[in-house]
Design an enzyme around this catalytic site. Structure first.
Site, PDB file in Angstrom:
ATOM      1  N   HIS A 423      60.701  59.914  89.792  1.00 25.05           N
ATOM      2  CA  HIS A 423      60.524  61.341  90.083  1.00 25.05           C
ATOM      3  C   HIS A 423      59.584  61.599  91.256  1.00 25.05           C
ATOM      4  CE1 HIS A 423      56.845  61.216  87.446  1.00 25.05           C
ATOM      5  NE2 HIS A 423      56.454  62.139  88.290  1.00 25.05           N
ATOM      6  N   ASP A 471      62.710  56.202  84.853  1.00 25.92           N
ATOM      7  CA  ASP A 471      61.852  56.790  85.895  1.00 25.92           C
ATOM      8  C   ASP A 471      61.207  55.695  86.740  1.00 25.92           C
ATOM      9  OD1 ASP A 471      60.508  58.653  87.332  1.00 25.92           O
ATOM     10  OD2 ASP A 471      59.021  59.129  85.789  1.00 25.92           O
ATOM     11  N   SER A 569      51.295  59.853  88.610  1.00 22.14           N
ATOM     12  CA  SER A 569      52.649  59.318  88.436  1.00 22.14           C
ATOM     13  C   SER A 569      52.965  58.175  89.379  1.00 22.14           C
ATOM     14  CB  SER A 569      53.677  60.415  88.697  1.00 22.14           C
ATOM     15  OG  SER A 569      53.813  61.181  87.558  1.00 22.14           O
TER      16      SER A 569
HETATM   17  N1  ARG Z   1      54.354  63.646  85.894  1.00 21.11           N
HETATM   18  C1  ARG Z   1      53.013  63.464  86.278  1.00 21.11           C
HETATM   19  C2  ARG Z   1      52.905  63.156  87.758  1.00 21.11           C
HETATM   20  O1  ARG Z   1      53.868  63.402  88.446  1.00 21.11           O
HETATM   21  C3  ARG Z   1      52.321  62.477  85.395  1.00 21.11           C
HETATM   22  C4  ARG Z   1      51.985  63.061  84.123  1.00 21.11           C
HETATM   23  C5  ARG Z   1      51.426  62.116  83.174  1.00 21.11           C
HETATM   24  N2  ARG Z   1      51.070  62.874  82.048  1.00 21.11           N
HETATM   25  C6  ARG Z   1      50.383  62.418  81.010  1.00 21.11           C
HETATM   26  N3  ARG Z   1      50.011  63.221  80.063  1.00 21.11           N
HETATM   27  N4  ARG Z   1      50.064  61.151  80.955  1.00 21.11           N
HETATM   28  O2  ARG Z   1      51.880  62.820  88.299  1.00 21.11           O
END
Ligand code: ARG
Length: 621
Positions: A423, A471, A569
């Site tokens: 993503h 992902d 992420s």
């Molecule tokens: N989707 C998030 C990003 O793009 C990461 C989120 C991780 N969330 C969590 N509660 N560990 O950076």
């Protein structure tokens, strides 16, 4: 005429405002126009009577904390219950026992640690608890190496030995002939010319040269007037920091609370307590004038300016005893070769030429040995080289010349290949990675910025409102002659895992993402420890229910708290396998951050090993 008089009076008033009120952040002059000075800073004085008595930490408890040894049993390890909840298997590998405790598996679900003396507790984490809550009344409990192994450093005007009773100005807490001026339950020390500090314990020649590494003076307050903790304070050790084993240059440390610079910082500093948090700051200290004045070796007035009995007491040379060691001891294991890129070039990479050192990236998963503590405001930062495979993935609109901005983390697995989350790939963007850097807003000499030539997102990548599947993505970096990132102390590759790891295992996450106190993400790389959570546990209705599949797993702490977050992420979750860091997960998603029963979800890298190999070894230009 009257108006003129008024202006004249105003002018005089301005002139006569004591210099104290105008003091700058770091002053070089300790006395006022009288030549005498109050041993504190006007206006922002800390440690007043009111502060002390309203401080929960200095609460006077019934029985004065003298009750039995088992009182603190349950705070040994806050993650203990999560560990139990997750029902880990293969319980003794890795060794859960600290301080060289020997682990023995008891049946399927239990283990026992045989702890070497004096350590105790389920995981041998607990050292002797001489400083129990309330033991020192309104005073700081410090550890000593001789019986009874602790000492109370009372907060003035509370008096030794147990810091429960108070007596203002009697005996006189001011040093060097300072005069104690009573003010209700508070007092001020009026110091002789040249002397300063709350107790006039800082002499006229008390200053530091260069970075203050050689400083052995008596200043014991921070720039913001916080009183320094003793280096052997129980509170410091309780927070997992043992100054006597953490710093290279510990000569200046001792059973006192004077500012020092044992770790090559810019100037002397000290730890202090903010509520229940351990923090630190630079000291309110004078730099020596450079005009040939060399500070005379300052003889500390005694071991503790806050202890009025100290000038009569024999200075104690006792070393603190260590109650807890911050690191987990691991069973000795032999290092097996991990899945490194072979020195022979893969078809996708051109053979290194003579310019490329032949040893480049020959091993994986080896970080710089981590010093036990590195300080940043409000937390601990990652020291250089501690997560050398971490990269910052940065983007900007295609073909623009805007600045690149950090969007995700990534993990270097070969000189020309970075793993990240699917993503994180935005098709309309130019991408680059920065390896070897810790700070996003400062250009560091250790960093390497490398363009991304191609982003390969997994073919089955799929996003739904409740989860992200498969992902994962690979970034092929731009290089010359098969060399993209260069191996240095700060840039290394992580190993690929070759086995599933046991639930409950402690692993490490890192990134520049959002933290409790930085909504926009942190400028400094941070890391944290998380525990692997079993798939079944994480699929319980109160956790994530049925949305999980085997391309992902959960890690964190089910009671909430430590977690990855936005901006992390694609970054690494690494675990230790045979003493090497293997990239076991990539930060993927979660229901907000740090919430109870909503741990972080990570891409399960072991599921994609064939995919990774096929892409990184394919004969593509
Ligand atoms: N989707 C998030 C990003 O793009 C990461 C989120 C991780 N969330 C969590 N509660 N560990 O950076």
């Amino acid at each position: 005429m009257n108006l003129k008089l008024l202006f004249f009076c105003l002018f005089l008033a301005v002139l006569l405002v004591p210099a104290e009120l105008k003091r700058k952040k770091r002053k070089h002059d300790r006395h006022d126009h009288d030549g005498r000075k109050l041993g504190h800073k006007h206006g922002k004085r800390k440690d007043r009577f009111e502060d002390i008595v309203s401080d929960k930490v200095f609460e006077i408890l019934e029985g004065n904390g003298d009750d039995d040894d088992d009182e603190d049993d349950d705070d040994e390890d806050k993650s203990e219950w999560v560990f139990k909840l997750q029902e880990p298997e293969g319980l003794c590998d890795p060794n859960p026992c600290h301080n060289n405790g020997v682990c023995e598996q008891k049946g399927k679900r239990r283990f026992e640690c045989d702890c070497p003396r004096p350590f105790k507790g389920k995981k041998c984490k607990r050292g002797p608890r001489h400083c129990k809550r309330g033991r020192c009344g309104r005073g700081e409990c410090v550890l000593t190496s001789t019986a009874p192994f602790f000492e109370c450093k009372c907060k003035e005007p509370f008096q030794p030995p147990s810091c429960i009773h108070l007596s203002v100005c009697e005996p006189n807490p001011c040093r060097n002939g300072g005069q104690c001026i009573k003010d209700g339950n508070d007092f001020d020390c009026l110091c002789p010319v040249g002397y300063g500090g709350r107790f006039c314990h800082v002499g006229p020649d008390d200053c530091y040269v260069d970075d203050g590494e050689s400083y052995r003076g008596n200043v014991s307050e921070t720039d913001d007037s916080h009183v320094c903790l003793h280096w052997n304070s129980h509170f410091i050790l309780e927070n997992g920091v043992d100054p006597f084993n953490s710093f290279e240059d510990k000569d200046g440390l001792g059973p006192h609370n004077f500012c020092r610079n044992p770790d090559g910082d810019d100037m002397p500093w000290c730890f202090y307590r903010q509520g229940r948090k351990l923090t630190w700051d630079y000291c309110d200290i004078t730099e020596c004038l450079t005009t040939g004045v060399v500070p005379t070796e300052i003889v500390p007035t005694d071991d503790d300016p806050t202890d009025p009995t100290a000038h009569t007491a024999k200075p104690t040379t006792a070393k603190p005893i260590v109650t807890t060691k911050p690191t987990t001891s691991k069973p000795p294991t032999t290092r097996e070769p991990c899945q490194t890129p072979k020195p022979t070039p893969t078809p996708g990479e051109v053979a290194p030429t003579a310019t490329a050192p032949p040893q480049q990236f020959a091993t994986c998963g080896q970080a710089q040995p981590k010093k036990p503590i590195t300080r940043i405001f409000g937390g601990l930062k990652v020291p250089p080289g501690a997560v050398p495979w971490q990269v910052s993935l940065q983007v900007r609109p295609k073909n623009s010349n805007q600045h690149f901005r950090h969007t995700c983390g990534g993990v270097l697995i070969k000189s020309c290949w970075v793993l990240t989350a699917g993503h994180c790939i935005e098709s309309m963007k130019d991408m680059q990675v920065v390896a070897g850097g810790l700070s996003l807003d400062i250009e560091e000499s250790t960093e390497q910025t490398i363009k991304v030539e191609e982003a390969i997102r997994h073919e089955n990548y799929r996003e739904t409102p409740s989860a992200v599947y498969n992902d994962i993505a690979l970034l092929r970096l731009k290089g010359a002659d098969g060399v993209c990132a260069n191996e240095t102390q700060f840039v290394k590759i992580a190993c690929l895992p070759d086995a599933q790891l046991p639930d409950g295992m402690e692993c490490k996450i890192s990134g520049w993402g959002v933290t409790e106190d930085s909504e926009l993400g942190s400028n400094h790389l941070r890391d944290a420890n998380v525990l692997l959570i079993g798939q079944e546990k994480c699929s319980e209705p109160k956790v994530y229910g049925r949305v999980l599949d085997n391309t992902m797993f959960c890690a964190g702490h089910l009671q909430g708290g430590v977690d990855s977050c936005q901006g992390d992420s694609g970054g690494p979750l690494t675990c230790d396998q045979n003493n090497s860091a293997v990239i076991y997960g990539l930060v993927s998603w979660g229901d907000q951050c740090g919430r109870k029963n909503k741990p972080g979800v990570y891409t399960r890298v072991t599921n994609f090993l064939t995919w990774i190999r096929s892409k990184t070894q394919a004969a593509s230009p």
